[in-house]
Write an enzyme that holds these catalytic residues in place. Structure first.
Site, PDB file in Angstrom:
ATOM      1  N   ASN A   1       3.458  15.382  13.402  1.00 43.27           N
ATOM      2  CA  ASN A   1       3.070  16.263  12.292  1.00 43.27           C
ATOM      3  C   ASN A   1       2.660  17.647  12.798  1.00 43.27           C
ATOM      4  O   ASN A   1       2.164  18.461  12.043  1.00 43.27           O
ATOM      5  CB  ASN A   1       1.933  15.647  11.454  1.00 43.27           C
ATOM      6  CG  ASN A   1       0.605  15.698  12.173  1.00 43.27           C
ATOM      7  OD1 ASN A   1       0.556  15.713  13.404  1.00 43.27           O
ATOM      8  ND2 ASN A   1      -0.477  15.723  11.427  1.00 43.27           N
TER       9      ASN A   1
ATOM     10  N   ASP B   1      -2.475  12.913  12.670  1.00 45.13           N
ATOM     11  CA  ASP B   1      -2.882  12.068  11.524  1.00 45.13           C
ATOM     12  C   ASP B   1      -3.868  10.981  11.970  1.00 45.13           C
ATOM     13  O   ASP B   1      -4.873  10.728  11.302  1.00 45.13           O
ATOM     14  CB  ASP B   1      -1.659  11.389  10.892  1.00 45.13           C
ATOM     15  CG  ASP B   1      -0.893  12.320   9.966  1.00 45.13           C
ATOM     16  OD1 ASP B   1      -1.491  13.286   9.453  1.00 45.13           O
ATOM     17  OD2 ASP B   1       0.314  12.075   9.755  1.00 45.13           O
TER      18      ASP B   1
ATOM     19  N   LYS C   1       8.756  14.041   9.474  1.00 49.96           N
ATOM     20  CA  LYS C   1       7.950  13.781  10.673  1.00 49.96           C
ATOM     21  C   LYS C   1       8.733  13.107  11.799  1.00 49.96           C
ATOM     22  O   LYS C   1       8.528  13.432  12.972  1.00 49.96           O
ATOM     23  CB  LYS C   1       6.713  12.929  10.323  1.00 49.96           C
ATOM     24  CG  LYS C   1       5.670  13.708   9.522  1.00 49.96           C
ATOM     25  CD  LYS C   1       4.434  12.863   9.244  1.00 49.96           C
ATOM     26  CE  LYS C   1       3.461  13.603   8.342  1.00 49.96           C
ATOM     27  NZ  LYS C   1       2.257  12.835   8.044  1.00 49.96           N
TER      28      LYS C   1
ATOM     29  N   SER D   1      -2.556  22.308   2.979  1.00 50.19           N
ATOM     30  CA  SER D   1      -2.743  22.885   4.307  1.00 50.19           C
ATOM     31  C   SER D   1      -2.853  24.416   4.283  1.00 50.19           C
ATOM     32  O   SER D   1      -3.699  24.968   4.986  1.00 50.19           O
ATOM     33  CB  SER D   1      -1.618  22.435   5.244  1.00 50.19           C
ATOM     34  OG  SER D   1      -1.721  21.042   5.447  1.00 50.19           O
TER      35      SER D   1
ATOM     36  N   MET E   1      -5.991   6.653   2.204  1.00 48.13           N
ATOM     37  CA  MET E   1      -5.391   7.919   2.637  1.00 48.13           C
ATOM     38  C   MET E   1      -5.063   8.823   1.451  1.00 48.13           C
ATOM     39  O   MET E   1      -4.925  10.021   1.596  1.00 48.13           O
ATOM     40  CB  MET E   1      -4.119   7.645   3.436  1.00 48.13           C
ATOM     41  CG  MET E   1      -4.380   7.038   4.788  1.00 48.13           C
ATOM     42  SD  MET E   1      -2.911   7.235   5.800  1.00 48.13           S
ATOM     43  CE  MET E   1      -3.341   6.185   7.172  1.00 48.13           C
TER      44      MET E   1
ATOM     45  N   SER F   1       1.137  21.056  -1.038  1.00 51.96           N
ATOM     46  CA  SER F   1       0.383  20.925   0.213  1.00 51.96           C
ATOM     47  C   SER F   1      -0.926  21.704   0.139  1.00 51.96           C
ATOM     48  O   SER F   1      -0.961  22.847  -0.341  1.00 51.96           O
ATOM     49  CB  SER F   1       1.218  21.456   1.384  1.00 51.96           C
ATOM     50  OG  SER F   1       0.411  21.524   2.547  1.00 51.96           O
TER      51      SER F   1
ATOM     52  N   ASN G   1       3.327  -4.772   3.794  1.00 52.40           N
ATOM     53  CA  ASN G   1       4.147  -3.752   3.147  1.00 52.40           C
ATOM     54  C   ASN G   1       5.060  -4.398   2.114  1.00 52.40           C
ATOM     55  O   ASN G   1       5.519  -5.523   2.306  1.00 52.40           O
ATOM     56  CB  ASN G   1       4.989  -3.016   4.192  1.00 52.40           C
ATOM     57  CG  ASN G   1       5.549  -1.715   3.640  1.00 52.40           C
ATOM     58  OD1 ASN G   1       4.814  -0.938   3.027  1.00 52.40           O
ATOM     59  ND2 ASN G   1       6.839  -1.481   3.832  1.00 52.40           N
TER      60      ASN G   1
ATOM     61  N   ARG H   1      10.356  -3.401   6.861  1.00 49.50           N
ATOM     62  CA  ARG H   1       9.816  -2.155   7.412  1.00 49.50           C
ATOM     63  C   ARG H   1       8.551  -2.435   8.245  1.00 49.50           C
ATOM     64  O   ARG H   1       8.304  -1.785   9.245  1.00 49.50           O
ATOM     65  CB  ARG H   1       9.498  -1.206   6.250  1.00 49.50           C
ATOM     66  CG  ARG H   1       9.689   0.235   6.593  1.00 49.50           C
ATOM     67  CD  ARG H   1       9.617   1.090   5.371  1.00 49.50           C
ATOM     68  NE  ARG H   1       9.521   2.488   5.725  1.00 49.50           N
ATOM     69  CZ  ARG H   1       9.033   3.424   4.916  1.00 49.50           C
ATOM     70  NH1 ARG H   1       8.613   3.119   3.719  1.00 49.50           N
ATOM     71  NH2 ARG H   1       8.984   4.680   5.306  1.00 49.50           N
TER      72      ARG H   1
HETATM   73  P1  NAP Z   1       5.985   7.130   3.116  1.00 46.31           P
HETATM   74  O1  NAP Z   1       6.490   7.228   4.499  1.00 46.31           O
HETATM   75  O2  NAP Z   1       6.860   7.530   1.980  1.00 46.31           O
HETATM   76  O3  NAP Z   1       5.502   5.602   2.880  1.00 46.31           O
HETATM   77  C1  NAP Z   1       5.068   5.166   1.618  1.00 46.31           C
HETATM   78  C2  NAP Z   1       4.445   3.766   1.733  1.00 46.31           C
HETATM   79  O4  NAP Z   1       3.962   3.404   0.438  1.00 46.31           O
HETATM   80  C3  NAP Z   1       5.441   2.693   2.159  1.00 46.31           C
HETATM   81  O5  NAP Z   1       4.756   1.706   2.873  1.00 46.31           O
HETATM   82  C4  NAP Z   1       5.915   2.158   0.787  1.00 46.31           C
HETATM   83  O6  NAP Z   1       6.396   0.821   0.852  1.00 46.31           O
HETATM   84  C5  NAP Z   1       4.611   2.159   0.034  1.00 46.31           C
HETATM   85  N1  NAP Z   1       4.846   2.198  -1.421  1.00 46.31           N
HETATM   86  C6  NAP Z   1       5.303   3.225  -2.145  1.00 46.31           C
HETATM   87  N2  NAP Z   1       5.376   2.860  -3.448  1.00 46.31           N
HETATM   88  C7  NAP Z   1       4.966   1.562  -3.523  1.00 46.31           C
HETATM   89  C8  NAP Z   1       4.817   0.624  -4.587  1.00 46.31           C
HETATM   90  N3  NAP Z   1       5.114   0.942  -5.856  1.00 46.31           N
HETATM   91  N4  NAP Z   1       4.340  -0.601  -4.302  1.00 46.31           N
HETATM   92  C9  NAP Z   1       4.032  -0.963  -3.015  1.00 46.31           C
HETATM   93  N5  NAP Z   1       4.157  -0.095  -1.970  1.00 46.31           N
HETATM   94  C10 NAP Z   1       4.611   1.143  -2.211  1.00 46.31           C
HETATM   95  O7  NAP Z   1       4.662   8.004   2.914  1.00 46.31           O
HETATM   96  P2  NAP Z   1       3.527   8.303   4.014  1.00 46.31           P
HETATM   97  O8  NAP Z   1       3.792   9.591   4.679  1.00 46.31           O
HETATM   98  O9  NAP Z   1       3.352   7.093   4.855  1.00 46.31           O
HETATM   99  O10 NAP Z   1       2.247   8.527   3.065  1.00 46.31           O
HETATM  100  C11 NAP Z   1       1.614   7.440   2.405  1.00 46.31           C
HETATM  101  C12 NAP Z   1       0.403   7.966   1.646  1.00 46.31           C
HETATM  102  O11 NAP Z   1      -0.564   8.490   2.549  1.00 46.31           O
HETATM  103  C13 NAP Z   1       0.750   9.112   0.677  1.00 46.31           C
HETATM  104  O12 NAP Z   1      -0.012   8.950  -0.490  1.00 46.31           O
HETATM  105  C14 NAP Z   1       0.301  10.341   1.437  1.00 46.31           C
HETATM  106  O13 NAP Z   1      -0.070  11.407   0.574  1.00 46.31           O
HETATM  107  C15 NAP Z   1      -0.922   9.810   2.170  1.00 46.31           C
HETATM  108  N6  NAP Z   1      -1.235  10.558   3.401  1.00 46.31           N
HETATM  109  C16 NAP Z   1      -2.471  11.086   3.503  1.00 46.31           C
HETATM  110  C17 NAP Z   1      -2.819  11.754   4.648  1.00 46.31           C
HETATM  111  C18 NAP Z   1      -4.206  12.327   4.747  1.00 46.31           C
HETATM  112  O14 NAP Z   1      -4.442  13.130   5.659  1.00 46.31           O
HETATM  113  N7  NAP Z   1      -5.113  11.919   3.889  1.00 46.31           N
HETATM  114  C19 NAP Z   1      -1.916  11.912   5.698  1.00 46.31           C
HETATM  115  C20 NAP Z   1      -0.654  11.354   5.569  1.00 46.31           C
HETATM  116  C21 NAP Z   1      -0.323  10.678   4.395  1.00 46.31           C
HETATM  117  P3  NAP Z   1       7.970   0.533   1.118  1.00 46.31           P
HETATM  118  O15 NAP Z   1       8.170   0.620   2.609  1.00 46.31           O
HETATM  119  O16 NAP Z   1       8.165  -0.833   0.580  1.00 46.31           O
HETATM  120  O17 NAP Z   1       8.737   1.584   0.378  1.00 46.31           O
END
Ligand code: NAP
Length: 294
Positions: free
Chosen positions: A103, A119, A82, A33, A234, A31, A169, A174
């Site tokens: 968050n 977020d 979360k 943060s 993101m 993290s 997705n 989902r």
């Molecule tokens: P999450 O709840 O684990 O969701 C992951 C998402 O990615 C789901 O839609 C998943 O699809 C998809 N995914 C994962 N592997 C995949 C693959 N091989 N092919 C296609 N889809 C795939 O995670 P999250 O919290 O939403 O975070 C998602 C991303 O955003 C992460 O990289 C995180 O670091 C980033 N993020 C950034 C910020 C920021 O402030 N910049 C804030 C929050 C999150 P399925 O449903 O099919 O598994």
């Protein structure tokens, strides 16, 4: 306020009156943060600390319940807690309720917990900063991904007036869950129909973890979007993801995940420490050095 010379020499002086806050997730080691909040704390000369916490997954509820009463002022919450964080709260902001995820938790002295989700505002703030003048209410949005990050983003986009959100997705079921949560302005789109939705999109957001660590991002054909479209990733590691590089090569404006991360931290800092982060510290430069990008 700049830090006193004494503080600059001795480093942060944490007294018994320090305000304690932090971030909790599993894993939490990577993290950024703590880096961001402690840089602001130091620059503001606050008697405060921001610490990482990694409760075991089965003990999250016990951990949070133990903080009721305000010994710790508040916590940011990240993967995978979360949704469970929201369920534990006594009150929640409209955004957190809409997103179905929190968050940010604030522990009140009367034992109650308030939940919020920053977020989405972080996303909107990043768009404002890096795609100045873009109006999220002006055109449909394509969101790739249906996890926790997508939920926060969609809640904020709908509240800001986005006319439609097309959700793609890997696991279509989902995406359908999110349609049920958010209602008719959100549509779940099968992969084969993505191109049609891209041609109408003003904003395309990668909310999947694809591209994290330098791999290929989502395969969406970004050159199908209108020329004035804005593309957001993101993912912030690396800063210039393959997805953003493709968008920039197609002449689209881009918004990076680091800006979103920094912007979502601002309302949390205000909630924990009762003041805005000091403007004089360049946390983006600090974060870029940390990521090895500068
Ligand atoms: P999450 O709840 O684990 O969701 C992951 C998402 O990615 C789901 O839609 C998943 O699809 C998809 N995914 C994962 N592997 C995949 C693959 N091989 N092919 C296609 N889809 C795939 O995670 P999250 O919290 O939403 O975070 C998602 C991303 O955003 C992460 O990289 C995180 O670091 C980033 N993020 C950034 C910020 C920021 O402030 N910049 C804030 C929050 C999150 P399925 O449903 O099919 O598994």
């Amino acid at each position: 306020m700049s830090p006193s010379p004494e503080r600059a020499i001795t480093g942060p002086a944490i007294t018994g009156a320090a305000i304690v806050a932090g971030v909790c997730g599993a894993p939490i080691r990577h993290s950024m943060s703590p880096l961001i909040h402690n840089a602001w704390i130091a620059a503001a000369g606050l008697d405060a600390v921001y610490a990482p916490f990694a409760p075991t997954e089965d003990r999250f509820e016990t951990f949070i319940d133990g903080l009721r009463g305000g010994a710790v002022r508040g916590l940011n919450v990240t993967i995978p807690f979360k949704e469970r964080a929201l369920a534990l709260a006594d009150t929640a902001s409209d955004l957190a309720r809409m997103a179905g995820a929190a968050n940010l938790l604030i522990f009140e002295s009367d034992g109650t917990i308030q939940a919020d989700n920053t977020d989405g505002p972080g996303l909107l703030g990043a768009i404002e900063a890096q795609a100045s003048g873009y109006d999220v209410a002006a055109a449909p949005v394509v969101v790739l991904g249906a996890g926790g990050a997508a939920r926060g983003a969609i809640a904020a986009l709908l509240l800001a007036g986005a006319p439609q959100v097309s959700l793609i997705n890997r696991t279509l079921a989902r995406a359908h869950e999110l349609v049920e949560t958010f209602g008719s302005r959100v549509v779940a789109v099968p992969e084969e129909d993505l191109a049609d939705h891209l041609t109408q999109a003003g904003l395309v957001i990668n909310a999947t973890s694809l591209g994290l660590g330098g791999g290929a991002g989502p395969g969406a054909q970004l050159d199908l979007t209108p020329l004035e479209a804005v593309v957001v990733d993101m993912v912030y590691k690396p800063l210039r993801t393959e997805f953003l590089r493709r968008a920039a090569a197609a002449g689209r404006r881009t918004v990076d995940g680091l800006e979103m991360l920094l912007r979502q931290a601002v309302p949390s800092f205000e909630a924990f420490y009762g003041q805005a982060p000091p403007a004089e510290v360049d946390v983006r430069a600090l974060a870029l050095r940390h990521l090895g990008e500068a």
